[in-house]
Design an enzyme around this catalytic site. Sequence first.
Site, PDB file in Angstrom:
ATOM      1  N   LYS A   1     -10.834  -7.102  -6.723  1.00  0.00           N
ATOM      2  CA  LYS A   1     -10.017  -8.239  -7.133  1.00  0.00           C
ATOM      3  C   LYS A   1     -10.439  -8.667  -8.525  1.00  0.00           C
ATOM      4  O   LYS A   1     -11.650  -8.717  -8.816  1.00  0.00           O
ATOM      5  CB  LYS A   1     -10.244  -9.417  -6.173  1.00  0.00           C
ATOM      6  CG  LYS A   1      -9.775  -9.146  -4.759  1.00  0.00           C
ATOM      7  CD  LYS A   1      -8.284  -9.312  -4.670  1.00  0.00           C
ATOM      8  CE  LYS A   1      -7.824  -9.407  -3.243  1.00  0.00           C
ATOM      9  NZ  LYS A   1      -6.361  -9.429  -3.158  1.00  0.00           N
TER      10      LYS A   1
ATOM     11  N   ASP B   1      -6.705  -5.362  -8.128  1.00  0.00           N
ATOM     12  CA  ASP B   1      -5.656  -6.278  -7.675  1.00  0.00           C
ATOM     13  C   ASP B   1      -5.834  -7.596  -8.418  1.00  0.00           C
ATOM     14  O   ASP B   1      -6.798  -8.318  -8.194  1.00  0.00           O
ATOM     15  CB  ASP B   1      -5.756  -6.494  -6.158  1.00  0.00           C
ATOM     16  CG  ASP B   1      -4.590  -7.308  -5.606  1.00  0.00           C
ATOM     17  OD1 ASP B   1      -3.733  -7.744  -6.408  1.00  0.00           O
ATOM     18  OD2 ASP B   1      -4.540  -7.505  -4.377  1.00  0.00           O
TER      19      ASP B   1
ATOM     20  N   GLU C   1      -2.642  -3.229  -9.027  1.00  0.00           N
ATOM     21  CA  GLU C   1      -1.764  -3.989  -8.126  1.00  0.00           C
ATOM     22  C   GLU C   1      -1.475  -5.373  -8.717  1.00  0.00           C
ATOM     23  O   GLU C   1      -2.396  -6.042  -9.191  1.00  0.00           O
ATOM     24  CB  GLU C   1      -2.511  -4.106  -6.785  1.00  0.00           C
ATOM     25  CG  GLU C   1      -1.792  -4.762  -5.649  1.00  0.00           C
ATOM     26  CD  GLU C   1      -2.680  -4.737  -4.376  1.00  0.00           C
ATOM     27  OE1 GLU C   1      -3.513  -3.815  -4.213  1.00  0.00           O
ATOM     28  OE2 GLU C   1      -2.553  -5.665  -3.554  1.00  0.00           O
TER      29      GLU C   1
ATOM     30  N   LYS D   1       2.937  -4.420   3.667  1.00  0.00           N
ATOM     31  CA  LYS D   1       2.296  -5.325   4.632  1.00  0.00           C
ATOM     32  C   LYS D   1       3.318  -5.666   5.693  1.00  0.00           C
ATOM     33  O   LYS D   1       4.307  -6.355   5.425  1.00  0.00           O
ATOM     34  CB  LYS D   1       1.804  -6.579   3.927  1.00  0.00           C
ATOM     35  CG  LYS D   1       0.578  -6.293   3.083  1.00  0.00           C
ATOM     36  CD  LYS D   1       0.030  -7.507   2.426  1.00  0.00           C
ATOM     37  CE  LYS D   1      -1.249  -7.115   1.675  1.00  0.00           C
ATOM     38  NZ  LYS D   1      -1.569  -8.083   0.636  1.00  0.00           N
TER      39      LYS D   1
HETATM   40  O1  OSB Z   1      -3.511  -9.279  -2.185  1.00  0.00           O
HETATM   41  O2  OSB Z   1      -3.974  -7.606  -0.978  1.00  0.00           O
HETATM   42  C1  OSB Z   1      -4.029  -8.811  -1.175  1.00  0.00           C
HETATM   43  C2  OSB Z   1      -6.286 -10.471   1.449  1.00  0.00           C
HETATM   44  C3  OSB Z   1      -5.557 -11.604   1.721  1.00  0.00           C
HETATM   45  C4  OSB Z   1      -4.374 -11.824   1.048  1.00  0.00           C
HETATM   46  C5  OSB Z   1      -3.939 -10.909   0.099  1.00  0.00           C
HETATM   47  C6  OSB Z   1      -4.646  -9.764  -0.164  1.00  0.00           C
HETATM   48  C7  OSB Z   1      -5.872  -9.559   0.504  1.00  0.00           C
HETATM   49  C8  OSB Z   1      -6.752  -8.408   0.272  1.00  0.00           C
HETATM   50  C9  OSB Z   1      -7.685  -8.002   1.388  1.00  0.00           C
HETATM   51  O3  OSB Z   1      -6.797  -7.821  -0.767  1.00  0.00           O
HETATM   52  C10 OSB Z   1      -7.244  -6.764   2.059  1.00  0.00           C
HETATM   53  C11 OSB Z   1      -7.902  -6.573   3.407  1.00  0.00           C
HETATM   54  O4  OSB Z   1      -7.394  -7.093   4.431  1.00  0.00           O
HETATM   55  O5  OSB Z   1      -8.928  -5.894   3.468  1.00  0.00           O
HETATM   56 MG    MG Z   2      -2.571  -7.644  -3.224  1.00  0.00          MG
END
Ligand code: OSB
Ligand code: MG
Length: 368
Positions: A168, A193, A217, A266
């Site tokens: 992130k 991300d 991302e 998702k």
């Molecule tokens: O943006 O992918 C995302 C978790 C919560 C909300 C959004 C995101 C995420 C993650 C974690 O990146 C991914 C996971 O569940 O391991």
């Molecule tokens: Mg994401």
Amino acid sequence: MQLKQLKLLPLTLVLKKPFVSAHETMHKRPVTLVALADDQGNWGYGEIEAFDTPFYTAQTQAMAVGVLRQFLWPLVKDQEFSDPRQMWHKLEAVKANNFAKAALDMAMWDLFAQRRQQSLAAVLAEVSGLPYRTHVPVGISVGLQDLAATITAVHQALQAGYTRIKIKIKGNQDLQRIQQLRQVLPNFNLTLDANGSLQWTKTLAHEIDQLNLTFIEDPFAPSEFQQSAYLQQQMQTPLCFDEPIEDVRSAWTAVALQQCQIVSVKLAVMGGITPVLQLIKAQTQQQFQMWCGGMLEGGIGRAANLALASLTNFNFPGDLSANSRYYEHDYTTSLLFDQGQLQVPQKNGLGVQLLPKYQQLLQQQPTL
Ligand code: OSB
Ligand code: MG
């Protein structure tokens, strides 16, 4: 099959350590376990995966629960369905509200697979016409933290066998941290991300391209489609959309207009397994790459994701890291993780069991 009973159990999963993204810092994760019974007394399980706050998506947990109780369940209660897709079609009378629809849809697929005495992965393979894998290589998502902690986390993830590591980031300045990380570890399969936190600059495409990423991302906010298309045009690194992908149409449009090359799927955001199956169909026509995203699901949500991600058209390891990494206590038995791969359960349905404590709590809930 006829749908007879619904039970809802609100739960709070406590994270071992806070998960930090550009949107928020999460300490606890709310989920509502959804249990759906048919006329033969079989139970299928789903999970409402909206958060308590509307910072990541518009729909909150409380909103999703309300819509499920007040509108979705009355639409399908006592109705006869031969197939989960038929039920989903009925839910389309309600606009949006994908998290609520997804929970019911998940439970319905679990029920459907159990009645056929097949694993959910096997059923989805049959329905989509795609083969499925019994072991799925998975990735890990590493939250925001400083450089030293990031390096440690990456080392640990590589040691555990994860074959894609997502980090992130928040803001353009933060790309420097990744540059420094790349000086130490130049070659592992890395994705970023930004959760929409970047601003376009003249040098952004070049800065991203230097990081040797598999993809990036959500550089920009979901509404900034044109900016994404512009960046993608200037950049070698493939751009991936996660947050803008709420249905088949948004994925189709984003790829067709070259706003992104890759789609993160998702099922909770899209409204369930059924719309993801529609997306898979669209993918075979339009040939974009996709992978299974995550949002800190509980055991049921993780198992549903894994069944989908086992299909061979998911092109990258998903955000499906072992749940024990996030939670001290989950409410189901664990998926088996070994050397960066999750084993797809062979049992009927989702293939994970509620722990006895949660089974008891669920039984104490009123039947809707
Ligand atoms: O943006 O992918 C995302 C978790 C919560 C909300 C959004 C995101 C995420 C993650 C974690 O990146 C991914 C996971 O569940 O391991
Ligand atoms: Mg994401």
